[in-house]
Design an enzyme around this catalytic site. Structure first.
Site, PDB file in Angstrom:
ATOM      1  N   HIS A  60       0.979  -1.364   0.602  1.00  0.00           N
ATOM      2  CA  HIS A  60       0.007   0.056  -0.350  1.00  0.00           C
ATOM      3  C   HIS A  60       0.462   1.490  -0.078  1.00  0.00           C
ATOM      4  CE1 HIS A  60      -4.131   1.813   1.599  1.00  0.00           C
ATOM      5  NE2 HIS A  60      -3.493   2.922   1.149  1.00  0.00           N
ATOM      6  N   HIS A  62       1.592   4.978  -2.210  1.00  0.00           N
ATOM      7  CA  HIS A  62       0.946   6.176  -3.382  1.00  0.00           C
ATOM      8  C   HIS A  62       2.800   6.612  -3.814  1.00  0.00           C
ATOM      9  CE1 HIS A  62      -3.571   5.796  -1.989  1.00  0.00           C
ATOM     10  NE2 HIS A  62      -2.725   5.340  -0.695  1.00  0.00           N
ATOM     11  N   ASP A 152      -8.615   3.126  -3.308  1.00  0.00           N
ATOM     12  CA  ASP A 152      -8.475   3.447  -2.212  1.00  0.00           C
ATOM     13  C   ASP A 152      -8.578   4.956  -2.053  1.00  0.00           C
ATOM     14  OD1 ASP A 152      -7.009   2.750   0.299  1.00  0.00           O
ATOM     15  OD2 ASP A 152      -5.475   4.088  -0.765  1.00  0.00           O
ATOM     16  N   HIS A 179     -10.612   0.330   0.770  1.00  0.00           N
ATOM     17  CA  HIS A 179     -11.080   1.353   1.762  1.00  0.00           C
ATOM     18  C   HIS A 179     -12.034   1.608   2.630  1.00  0.00           C
ATOM     19  CE1 HIS A 179      -9.918   6.136   2.005  1.00  0.00           C
ATOM     20  NE2 HIS A 179     -10.935   5.495   2.610  1.00  0.00           N
ATOM     21  N   ASP A 305       0.843   2.735   3.246  1.00  0.00           N
ATOM     22  CA  ASP A 305      -0.468   3.544   2.924  1.00  0.00           C
ATOM     23  C   ASP A 305       0.498   4.644   3.423  1.00  0.00           C
ATOM     24  OD1 ASP A 305      -2.257   5.408   2.388  1.00  0.00           O
ATOM     25  OD2 ASP A 305      -3.191   5.438   3.921  1.00  0.00           O
ATOM     26  N   HIS A 309       2.566  13.823   0.684  1.00  0.00           N
ATOM     27  CA  HIS A 309       2.068  15.461  -0.023  1.00  0.00           C
ATOM     28  C   HIS A 309       3.053  17.086   0.323  1.00  0.00           C
ATOM     29  CE1 HIS A 309      -2.241  14.084   0.317  1.00  0.00           C
ATOM     30  NE2 HIS A 309      -2.316  13.396   1.581  1.00  0.00           N
ATOM     31  N   PHE A 323      -5.553  14.922   4.057  1.00  0.00           N
ATOM     32  CA  PHE A 323      -5.267  13.421   5.010  1.00  0.00           C
ATOM     33  C   PHE A 323      -4.269  12.740   4.158  1.00  0.00           C
ATOM     34  CE2 PHE A 323      -9.526  14.237   4.689  1.00  0.00           C
ATOM     35  CZ  PHE A 323     -10.158  14.090   6.215  1.00  0.00           C
TER      36      PHE A 323
END
Ligand SMILES: [Zn+2]
Length: 425
Positions: A60, A62, A152, A179, A305, A309, A323
């Protein structure tokens, strides 16, 4: 002549015993493991007793590219993965374009292959934009290499869409990753609904948003026979539901993040967006339940996860901030420090949660053991010296983690992918 010789590395043998040996790599494979390897090598690294493991697997992450390269790119994300000791990751589809079509999927996969420093498997989306009711062409996407399907970031809001998605995923023998979040119970929340949200005067997400949708999904998963995988499980009720579903023979696996294992809402220092993630940090009782669930096998694996950002997106209040937190460069280290070094779990359990279970659940190729003939995907961790996490040490573009300042053991010294050095401290 070997290509790379790692001397004096401790590795796990059997019964949770560590043994100091030398490991020789050639042509991308482990070719010799012995107390003393005398074969000459192009490069020799003395591990000085550091812990050598097969490369970690994170199901998981990103990596934000294409669409959000200002947050992370495949190059920076995969270097961050290597710096965390990961050699294999599964990349989430909340990108632009969303890989719900073959054209988008192929473009993203090609970019992963061109710029990835570790093995990257790509998720395809359940539906267009992660929100459409019509399910994507899973047969075509699976043929293109989609490792599994997920929206997700968004819960699948209707039972009808989830039923169609599970039937399609089951047909192509790919996991359906959820999710779980019922949007009718989110109420504009930015953290867990409860004591801490009331103290801080911030809107709360009802924890039932997770568990109620999970209950629905487990029933549909049983009916379809799909392999259903729960992303970032976070509540006590969710753990109980997965435990019951497993007892009923539902093909379900679950992952938990290091932050849900190590933090709860009482750790939130104030209106500080570095503690804002979805699912949010829950109560101490929820945290105790996910720890118990991991230890008893209800929860199968740890996944980060990793959600980078920009600085601007994580400044200031929970209200308005994005988030998500980063995690791939601290995951093993936090888990080693707080579970193994503290005596709650063994190295063997940790490697099971971070290598074996993720690999098996997602049918990843390659045997994940340090044995002769195995692919040389491995990581070397300094478990003897403590380290304080600083904001300027990350390879990721994101520094948005509440673990800055944490004291950890297990800093990565070396990560090898296919016999090549992907990261070296
Ligand atoms: Zn998610």
């Amino acid at each position: 002549m070997g290509q790379l010789l790692i001397k004096n590395a401790r590795h796990l043998i059997h019964d949770n015993e560590l043994k100091m040996q030398d490991v020789l790599i050639n042509d991308g494979k482990i070719v010799e493991i012995a107390d003393k390897v005398t074969t000459p090598a192009t490069r020799t690294i003395d591990a000085h007793g550091a812990l050598l493991t097969p490369g970690l697997v994170d199901v998981h992450v990103h990596f934000r590219e294409p669409g959000f390269a200002y947050k992370e790119t495949v190059a920076t994300g995969s270097l961050a993965a290597a710096r965390g000791g990961f050699t294999t990751v599964l990349a989430m589809p909340n990108l632009n374009p969303v890989p719900a079509t073959q054209a988008a999927f192929q473009q993203i996969k090609a970019n992963n292959e061109a710029n990835g420093r570790v093995h990257i498997y790509q998720y395809a989306a359940i539906s267009e934009g992660l929100i459409a009711e019509d399910v994507s062409d899973m047969a075509a996407l699976a043929a293109d290499g989609a490792i599994a399907f997920t929206n997700d970031g968004k819960g699948v809001q209707t039972a009808a869409t989830m039923l169609t998605a599970m039937q399609a995923a089951a047909k192509v023998h790919r996991p359906l990753v959820a999710h779980v979040e019922d949007e009718s119970l989110v109420n504009g929340g930015v953290m867990n609904l409860g004591t801490r949200s009331r103290e801080l005067g911030l809107p709360g997400i009802d924890p039932l948003a997770e568990s109620s949708q999970l209950a629905r999904d487990l029933v549909i998963a049983k009916a379809t026979g799909v392999h259903y995988h729960v992303a970032h499980i976070s509540t006590k009720e969710s753990v109980n539901l997965v435990r019951f579903a497993k007892s009923q023979g539902v093909h379900v696996t679950a992952e938990v993040s290091p932050h849900h294992l190590l933090l709860d809402e009482t750790h939130i220092t104030g209106d500080n967006a570095y503690f804002k993630m979805n699912p949010p940090l829950r109560t101490p009782a929820d945290r105790a339940a996910v720890i118990a669930g991991l230890l008893d096998g209800t929860i199968d694996m740890v996944a980060t996860d990793h959600a980078p950002h920009s600085h601007e997106e994580k400044q200031g209040s929970f209200i308005g901030a994005a988030f998500g937190i980063t995690g791939i460069e601290t995951s093993f280290q936090l888990m080693y420090t707080h579970f193994v070094k503290s005596g709650i779990a063994t190295v063997e359990q940790l490697l099971n949660w971070m290598i074996i279970q993720p690999s098996q659940a997602f049918n990843l190729p390659g045997n994940r053991e340090l044995t002769i003939g195995a692919p040389a995907d491995m990581a070397l961790f300094d478990i003897d010296h403590e380290h304080t996490v600083t904001a300027d040490e990350f390879a990721s573009k994101g520094v948005n983690t509440p673990f800055i300042g944490a004291t950890i053991y297990g800093q990565t010294l070396l990560t090898v992918v296919d016999g090549q050095i992907a990261y070296e401290a």
